[in-house]
Design a protein around this motif. Structure first.
Motif, mmCIF file in Angstrom:
data_model
loop_
_atom_site.group_PDB
_atom_site.id
_atom_site.type_symbol
_atom_site.label_atom_id
_atom_site.label_comp_id
_atom_site.label_asym_id
_atom_site.label_seq_id
_atom_site.Cartn_x
_atom_site.Cartn_y
_atom_site.Cartn_z
ATOM 1 N N ASN A 8 0.485 -1.047 -0.509
ATOM 2 C CA ASN A 8 0.487 0.314 -0.185
ATOM 3 C C ASN A 8 0.582 1.490 0.159
ATOM 4 O O ASN A 8 1.121 2.342 0.673
ATOM 5 N N GLN A 9 1.373 1.453 -0.982
ATOM 6 C CA GLN A 9 3.199 2.115 -0.811
ATOM 7 C C GLN A 9 2.269 2.856 -2.229
ATOM 8 O O GLN A 9 3.001 3.627 -3.676
ATOM 9 N N LEU A 10 1.016 3.911 -1.767
ATOM 10 C CA LEU A 10 0.875 4.394 -2.887
ATOM 11 C C LEU A 10 1.272 6.036 -3.387
ATOM 12 O O LEU A 10 1.517 5.747 -4.940
ATOM 13 N N LYS A 11 2.401 6.153 -2.995
ATOM 14 C CA LYS A 11 2.956 7.975 -3.213
ATOM 15 C C LYS A 11 4.491 6.786 -4.479
ATOM 16 O O LYS A 11 4.664 7.142 -5.371
ATOM 17 N N ALA A 12 5.299 5.740 -3.910
ATOM 18 C CA ALA A 12 5.911 4.959 -4.642
ATOM 19 C C ALA A 12 4.935 4.586 -6.468
ATOM 20 O O ALA A 12 6.134 4.639 -7.071
ATOM 21 N N LEU A 13 4.239 3.747 -6.057
ATOM 22 C CA LEU A 13 2.983 3.029 -6.727
ATOM 23 C C LEU A 13 2.822 4.857 -8.081
ATOM 24 O O LEU A 13 3.478 4.593 -8.974
ATOM 25 N N GLN A 14 2.119 6.100 -7.793
ATOM 26 C CA GLN A 14 2.222 6.938 -8.755
ATOM 27 C C GLN A 14 3.461 7.258 -9.650
ATOM 28 O O GLN A 14 3.199 7.321 -10.240
ATOM 29 N N ARG A 15 4.604 7.223 -8.493
ATOM 30 C CA ARG A 15 6.134 7.449 -9.481
ATOM 31 C C ARG A 15 5.869 6.448 -10.624
ATOM 32 O O ARG A 15 6.619 6.671 -11.346
ATOM 33 N N LEU A 16 5.841 5.348 -10.177
ATOM 34 C CA LEU A 16 6.176 4.166 -11.243
ATOM 35 C C LEU A 16 5.519 4.144 -11.972
ATOM 36 O O LEU A 16 5.858 4.304 -13.566
ATOM 37 N N LEU A 17 3.927 4.269 -11.891
ATOM 38 C CA LEU A 17 3.039 4.461 -13.228
ATOM 39 C C LEU A 17 2.865 5.818 -14.098
ATOM 40 O O LEU A 17 3.557 5.809 -14.892
ATOM 41 N N SER A 18 3.394 7.133 -13.169
ATOM 42 C CA SER A 18 4.206 7.935 -14.036
ATOM 43 C C SER A 18 5.431 7.585 -14.857
ATOM 44 O O SER A 18 5.645 8.079 -16.281
ATOM 45 N N TYR A 19 6.576 7.525 -14.086
ATOM 46 C CA TYR A 19 7.695 6.705 -14.866
ATOM 47 C C TYR A 19 7.282 5.798 -16.267
ATOM 48 O O TYR A 19 7.837 5.873 -17.181
ATOM 49 N N LEU A 20 6.314 5.139 -15.916
ATOM 50 C CA LEU A 20 5.596 3.942 -17.080
ATOM 51 C C LEU A 20 5.325 4.860 -17.706
ATOM 52 O O LEU A 20 5.427 4.454 -19.749
ATOM 53 N N GLY A 21 4.188 5.649 -17.677
ATOM 54 C CA GLY A 21 3.906 6.099 -18.651
ATOM 55 C C GLY A 21 2.978 5.158 -19.553
ATOM 56 O O GLY A 21 2.134 3.994 -18.955
ATOM 57 N N GLU A 22 2.588 5.308 -21.516
ATOM 58 C CA GLU A 22 1.845 4.560 -21.547
ATOM 59 C C GLU A 22 1.941 3.394 -22.190
ATOM 60 O O GLU A 22 1.687 1.758 -22.509
ATOM 61 N N PHE A 23 3.436 2.500 -21.162
ATOM 62 C CA PHE A 23 4.354 1.406 -21.543
ATOM 63 C C PHE A 23 3.092 0.493 -21.038
ATOM 64 O O PHE A 23 4.075 0.297 -18.693
ATOM 65 N N THR A 24 2.841 0.278 -20.234
ATOM 66 C CA THR A 24 1.517 -0.526 -19.281
ATOM 67 C C THR A 24 2.066 -1.976 -19.160
ATOM 68 O O THR A 24 1.642 -2.874 -18.397
ATOM 69 N N LYS A 25 2.787 -2.564 -20.006
ATOM 70 C CA LYS A 25 3.148 -4.333 -20.003
ATOM 71 C C LYS A 25 3.714 -5.139 -18.490
ATOM 72 O O LYS A 25 3.285 -6.135 -18.325
ATOM 73 N N PRO A 26 4.090 -3.901 -17.965
ATOM 74 C CA PRO A 26 5.010 -4.421 -16.358
ATOM 75 C C PRO A 26 3.634 -4.573 -15.680
ATOM 76 O O PRO A 26 3.796 -5.309 -15.011
#
Length: 326
Positions: A8-26
């Motif tokens: 439940n590390q929301l901020k870390a998740l948001q940073r990872l999702l922002s980094y991935l952008g449209e690359f959703t495979k991971p």
């Protein structure tokens, strides 16, 4: 992704999702949504859905399975109403995947989520009539739990043909079942829902499945209230694909009070005798089963003796005597 969603590390998740952008495979490969839902981390679930831009991808993400479980099933298991709402809201055609989800609720003894699924569905009847692997019905799943509340809930749906008026109607139906279980009268003429008579791929009926658990008298009383006596007898005397009665399971798994209930369904002593002694095409009878306890063994022996005492031996087939004592 898996780690931050589980923790439940929301901020870390948001940073990872922002980094991935449209690359959703991971996101798909890590089963991030499933892990977030399993832990009931609703904010992480919301963030993941917000990062998936297409309807098709959101549907795929929700339906994607890991170890036989998808996001809908995980949300139900977590009993997080917020996660359930988020998953339902983000699938464009949720009705198509609710059947599996409902049967999963029944198997997991999660009646509240099962009711929520029925509320979300436009076709309650289709959900109730759904069959899982092996031709298992919703009633079979309920009986396999050996939980009175689950069986009572499904029986109430069968009584109303899966068309009710919400929780109040469900509660009224369940209360009515309790009253009938206490005041069941074999002279009643009761309409039998077809699901009670269905079998799985192994030709196991509801009693084969119920007696494969350490079932309780309470559940048998519910079935007595729902079914006429002759229907119960018909099911008890039906053999499965292995030529076994449901009693073959009962003597191995159940206590004496369950066996007493079975024998009480039969008025004719010859029928009670045949249930125990008649061999199938594999030359096996109930007498040859490994019973659950010494008490069960003693009870079966007494039933056999009492039945023989009552039977006119002149009317008894010679092959039955041979089957018993050979």
């Amino acid at each position: 992704l898996k780690q931050v969603c589980s923790a439940n590390q929301l901020k870390a998740l948001q940073r990872l999702l922002s980094y991935l952008g449209e690359f959703t495979k991971p996101i798909f490969e890590s089963h991030a949504l499933l892990h977030a839902v399993e832990k009931g981390n609703e904010r992480c679930v919301d963030a993941i859905f917000a990062s998936i831009k297409t309807e098709k991808d959101r549907n795929t993400l929700i339906e994607q399975e890991s170890n036989g479980q998808n996001a809908i099933m995980a949300a139900i298991a977590s009993k997080s109403s917020k996660c359930i709402d988020l998953v339902f809201k983000n699938h464009s055609n949720i009705a198509n995947v609710l059947n599996d989800a409902f049967s999963y609720c029944i198997k997991k003894d999660n009646i509240d989520s099962a009711k929520l699924i029925l509320e979300k569905s436009d076709d309650r009847r289709a959900i109730l009539n759904y069959k899982g692997p092996g031709n298992y019905t919703i009633l079979m799943y309920a009986l396999a739990t050996n939980k009175k509340e689950v069986v009572q809930f499904v029986i109430s749906l069968l009584q109303e043909n899966a068309v009710g008026d919400g929780d109040d109607a469900d509660n009224d139906q369940e209360a009515n079942i309790d009253e009938k279980a206490e005041e069941s009268d074999d002279s009643d003429i009761r309409e039998v829902h077809p699901m009670y008579l269905m079998t799985d791929d192994g030709r196991n009926n509801i009693f084969h499945i119920l007696f494969n658990t350490k079932c309780t008298k309470e559940i048998l009383d519910l079935l007595s209230a729902a079914l006429p006596k002759d229907t119960i007898v018909e099911l008890l005397t039906a053999r499965n694909i292995n030529e076994k009665f449901s009693m073959n399971n009962a003597v191995k798994k159940c206590d004496v009070e369950v066996l007493e209930w079975i024998f009480e369904r039969f008025d004719d002593p010859s029928e009670r005798y045949k249930m125990v002694a008649r061999r199938n095409k594999f030359h096996r009878s109930v007498l040859m089963e490994e019973v659950s306890s010494k008490e069960v063994k003693t009870f079966i022996a007494k039933q056999l003796k009492d039945s023989l005492d009552e039977i006119d031996m002149n009317n008894l087939e010679l092959i039955m005597i041979k089957d018993t004592f050979q």
